[in-house]
Scaffold this motif. Structure first.
Motif, PDB file in Angstrom:
ATOM      1  N   GLN A 161      19.436 -18.085  -4.276  1.00 14.28           N
ATOM      2  CA  GLN A 161      18.660 -18.974  -3.612  1.00 14.28           C
ATOM      3  C   GLN A 161      18.213 -19.478  -3.135  1.00 14.28           C
ATOM      4  OE1 GLN A 161      22.730 -18.191  -1.174  1.00 14.28           O
ATOM      5  NE2 GLN A 161      23.240 -16.546  -1.986  1.00 14.28           N
ATOM      6  N   ASP A 162      18.115 -20.904  -2.613  1.00 10.20           N
ATOM      7  CA  ASP A 162      17.585 -21.882  -2.431  1.00 10.20           C
ATOM      8  C   ASP A 162      17.352 -22.076  -1.405  1.00 10.20           C
ATOM      9  OD1 ASP A 162      15.901 -21.341  -5.030  1.00 10.20           O
ATOM     10  OD2 ASP A 162      16.590 -23.092  -5.527  1.00 10.20           O
ATOM     11  N   VAL A 163      16.233 -22.715  -0.467  1.00  8.15           N
ATOM     12  CA  VAL A 163      16.403 -23.542   1.209  1.00  8.15           C
ATOM     13  C   VAL A 163      15.283 -24.483   1.188  1.00  8.15           C
ATOM     14  CG1 VAL A 163      16.133 -23.198   3.245  1.00  8.15           C
ATOM     15  CG2 VAL A 163      16.616 -21.065   2.047  1.00  8.15           C
ATOM     16  N   GLU A 164      15.226 -25.257   1.768  1.00 10.88           N
ATOM     17  CA  GLU A 164      14.566 -26.557   1.240  1.00 10.88           C
ATOM     18  C   GLU A 164      13.630 -26.238   2.541  1.00 10.88           C
ATOM     19  OE1 GLU A 164      13.759 -31.421   0.455  1.00 10.88           O
ATOM     20  OE2 GLU A 164      15.826 -30.248   1.022  1.00 10.88           O
ATOM     21  N   MET A 165      12.861 -26.699   2.237  1.00 12.01           N
ATOM     22  CA  MET A 165      11.641 -26.330   3.600  1.00 12.01           C
ATOM     23  C   MET A 165      11.255 -28.085   4.258  1.00 12.01           C
ATOM     24  SD  MET A 165      13.053 -23.406   5.002  1.00 12.01           S
ATOM     25  CE  MET A 165      10.799 -23.091   5.650  1.00 12.01           C
ATOM     26  N   ASN A 166      10.957 -28.093   5.188  1.00 12.80           N
ATOM     27  CA  ASN A 166      10.877 -29.655   5.589  1.00 12.80           C
ATOM     28  C   ASN A 166       9.700 -29.342   6.894  1.00 12.80           C
ATOM     29  OD1 ASN A 166      12.814 -31.917   4.117  1.00 12.80           O
ATOM     30  ND2 ASN A 166      14.384 -30.501   4.862  1.00 12.80           N
ATOM     31  N   LEU A 167       8.494 -30.259   6.870  1.00 17.01           N
ATOM     32  CA  LEU A 167       7.620 -30.063   8.208  1.00 17.01           C
ATOM     33  C   LEU A 167       8.686 -30.707   9.319  1.00 17.01           C
ATOM     34  CD1 LEU A 167       4.655 -31.528   6.455  1.00 17.01           C
ATOM     35  CD2 LEU A 167       5.177 -30.021   6.949  1.00 17.01           C
ATOM     36  N   VAL A 168       8.585 -29.999  10.755  1.00 20.49           N
ATOM     37  CA  VAL A 168       8.692 -30.557  11.607  1.00 20.49           C
ATOM     38  C   VAL A 168       8.293 -30.614  12.689  1.00 20.49           C
ATOM     39  CG1 VAL A 168      11.059 -29.644  11.190  1.00 20.49           C
ATOM     40  CG2 VAL A 168       9.395 -28.403  12.463  1.00 20.49           C
ATOM     41  N   ASP A 169       8.151 -32.066  13.524  1.00 17.58           N
ATOM     42  CA  ASP A 169       8.143 -32.746  14.679  1.00 17.58           C
ATOM     43  C   ASP A 169       8.762 -32.783  15.655  1.00 17.58           C
ATOM     44  OD1 ASP A 169       9.031 -35.236  13.821  1.00 17.58           O
ATOM     45  OD2 ASP A 169       6.380 -35.622  13.601  1.00 17.58           O
ATOM     46  N   THR A 170       8.636 -33.496  17.050  1.00 18.51           N
ATOM     47  CA  THR A 170       9.291 -33.212  18.203  1.00 18.51           C
ATOM     48  C   THR A 170      10.170 -34.684  18.036  1.00 18.51           C
ATOM     49  OG1 THR A 170       7.514 -34.871  19.270  1.00 18.51           O
ATOM     50  CG2 THR A 170       7.827 -32.525  19.915  1.00 18.51           C
TER      51      THR A 170
ATOM     52  N   ALA B 107       9.387 -28.520  18.446  1.00 16.92           N
ATOM     53  CA  ALA B 107      10.198 -29.006  16.965  1.00 16.92           C
ATOM     54  C   ALA B 107      10.907 -27.741  16.583  1.00 16.92           C
ATOM     55  CB  ALA B 107       9.001 -29.511  16.381  1.00 16.92           C
ATOM     56  N   ALA B 108      12.195 -28.459  15.761  1.00 14.08           N
ATOM     57  CA  ALA B 108      12.597 -27.708  15.767  1.00 14.08           C
ATOM     58  C   ALA B 108      13.170 -26.611  16.319  1.00 14.08           C
ATOM     59  CB  ALA B 108      12.519 -26.530  14.394  1.00 14.08           C
ATOM     60  N   GLY B 109      13.688 -26.888  17.713  1.00 16.15           N
ATOM     61  CA  GLY B 109      14.076 -26.307  18.942  1.00 16.15           C
ATOM     62  C   GLY B 109      15.495 -26.001  19.502  1.00 16.15           C
ATOM     63  N   GLU B 110      16.529 -26.262  18.757  1.00 12.38           N
ATOM     64  CA  GLU B 110      17.225 -26.135  18.021  1.00 12.38           C
ATOM     65  C   GLU B 110      17.420 -24.802  17.115  1.00 12.38           C
ATOM     66  OE1 GLU B 110      20.489 -27.601  19.863  1.00 12.38           O
ATOM     67  OE2 GLU B 110      19.387 -28.641  20.928  1.00 12.38           O
ATOM     68  N   ALA B 111      16.846 -24.255  16.350  1.00 14.11           N
ATOM     69  CA  ALA B 111      16.495 -23.326  15.102  1.00 14.11           C
ATOM     70  C   ALA B 111      17.189 -21.733  16.921  1.00 14.11           C
ATOM     71  CB  ALA B 111      15.343 -23.228  14.455  1.00 14.11           C
ATOM     72  N   GLY B 112      16.252 -22.294  17.736  1.00 15.84           N
ATOM     73  CA  GLY B 112      16.804 -20.845  18.815  1.00 15.84           C
ATOM     74  C   GLY B 112      15.271 -20.331  18.731  1.00 15.84           C
ATOM     75  N   GLY B 113      15.542 -18.925  19.322  1.00 18.71           N
ATOM     76  CA  GLY B 113      14.193 -18.197  18.837  1.00 18.71           C
ATOM     77  C   GLY B 113      14.722 -17.068  17.278  1.00 18.71           C
ATOM     78  N   HIS B 114      13.569 -15.967  17.660  1.00 22.40           N
ATOM     79  CA  HIS B 114      13.928 -15.405  16.410  1.00 22.40           C
ATOM     80  C   HIS B 114      14.963 -14.487  16.717  1.00 22.40           C
ATOM     81  CE1 HIS B 114       8.710 -15.285  16.664  1.00 22.40           C
ATOM     82  NE2 HIS B 114       9.948 -16.688  16.226  1.00 22.40           N
TER      83      HIS B 114
ATOM     84  N   GLY C 223       2.256 -17.221  16.988  1.00 21.92           N
ATOM     85  CA  GLY C 223       2.334 -17.890  15.804  1.00 21.92           C
ATOM     86  C   GLY C 223       2.804 -19.358  16.029  1.00 21.92           C
ATOM     87  N   GLY C 224       2.444 -19.881  17.135  1.00 22.53           N
ATOM     88  CA  GLY C 224       2.251 -21.176  18.045  1.00 22.53           C
ATOM     89  C   GLY C 224       3.404 -21.785  17.767  1.00 22.53           C
ATOM     90  N   SER C 225       2.848 -23.318  17.405  1.00 23.62           N
ATOM     91  CA  SER C 225       4.126 -24.281  17.369  1.00 23.62           C
ATOM     92  C   SER C 225       4.741 -23.982  15.503  1.00 23.62           C
ATOM     93  CB  SER C 225       3.575 -26.033  17.405  1.00 23.62           C
ATOM     94  OG  SER C 225       3.246 -26.066  18.530  1.00 23.62           O
ATOM     95  N   ARG C 226       5.682 -24.942  16.284  1.00 17.99           N
ATOM     96  CA  ARG C 226       6.707 -24.573  14.411  1.00 17.99           C
ATOM     97  C   ARG C 226       6.551 -25.847  13.619  1.00 17.99           C
ATOM     98  NH1 ARG C 226      12.664 -23.078  17.684  1.00 17.99           N
ATOM     99  NH2 ARG C 226      11.581 -21.523  18.562  1.00 17.99           N
TER     100      ARG C 226
END
Length: 179
Positions: A28-37, A92-99, A168-171
């Motif tokens: 399966q594939d997941v599209e990856m996008n750059l994210v910022d605030t 950025a991508a804060g709605e993804a939550g934590g690990h 890791g720093g920012s997303r």
């Protein structure tokens, strides 16, 4: 960097040998996008995943990234939208939550340790800005990804709690895995 490329090629060969023993789970594939605030930005490619007899194989096909080694994690929520961090700042991508940490391990010990399940092997981006080297997450299966997000951070990963979150720093980039 030359040693990293040689080591990476050796790891890729071993991982690809294991793909031939993949279980019935289809790729399966997941599209990856750059994210910022401001939100989700342009696509940088995709990451495919599939179960193997040795764990979850993730194969990136990413481009236009700065060369280097990047923290790569499975995050709790299926979102790449901005959200507030603990201090109330937009992240950025804060709605993804934590690990992803279903057992409340509360520690970062890497993909082979006994900490949370969100630590994935680091992603390596070559001098051409491409990441194509497969990585293996031995404690995960495709089922674990459902309803979560994949995240690439701007820094590397020490697989420890220090510096904060393994450094890791920012997303930087995010992809949503639908259930």
């Amino acid at each position: 960097m030359r040693h990293a490329n040689l080591a990476g090629a050796a790891v890729a060969s071993l991982l690809l040998a294991g793909v031939g023993q993949a279980q019935a789970q289809e790729r399966q594939d997941v599209e990856m996008n750059l994210v910022d605030t401001d939100g989700v930005q342009e696509s940088i490619g995709s990451i495919s995943y599939e179960d193997t007899d040795h764990g979850l194989l993730l194969t990136p096909d990413l481009s236009e990234l700065p060369p280097g080694v990047y923290g790569f994690h499975l995050h709790q929520n299926a979102s790449c939208e901005p959200g507030e961090d603990d201090s109330g700042d937009t992240q950025a991508a804060g709605e993804a939550g934590g690990h992803h940490d279903p057992d409340d391990a509360g520690s970062h010990e890497g993909p082979y340790g006994e900490g949370h399940l969100g630590d994935l092997p680091v992603l390596i981006v070559n001098e051409d800005g491409k990441a194509t080297l497969p990585v293996l997450a031995p404690r995960l299966s495709a089922e674990d990804l459902e309803g979560r997000s994949l995240m690439i951070h701007e820094g590397g990963d020490t697989y420890t709690d220090e510096p904060k979150l393994g450094g890791g720093g920012s997303r930087m980039a995010c992809g949503v895995i639908e259930s």
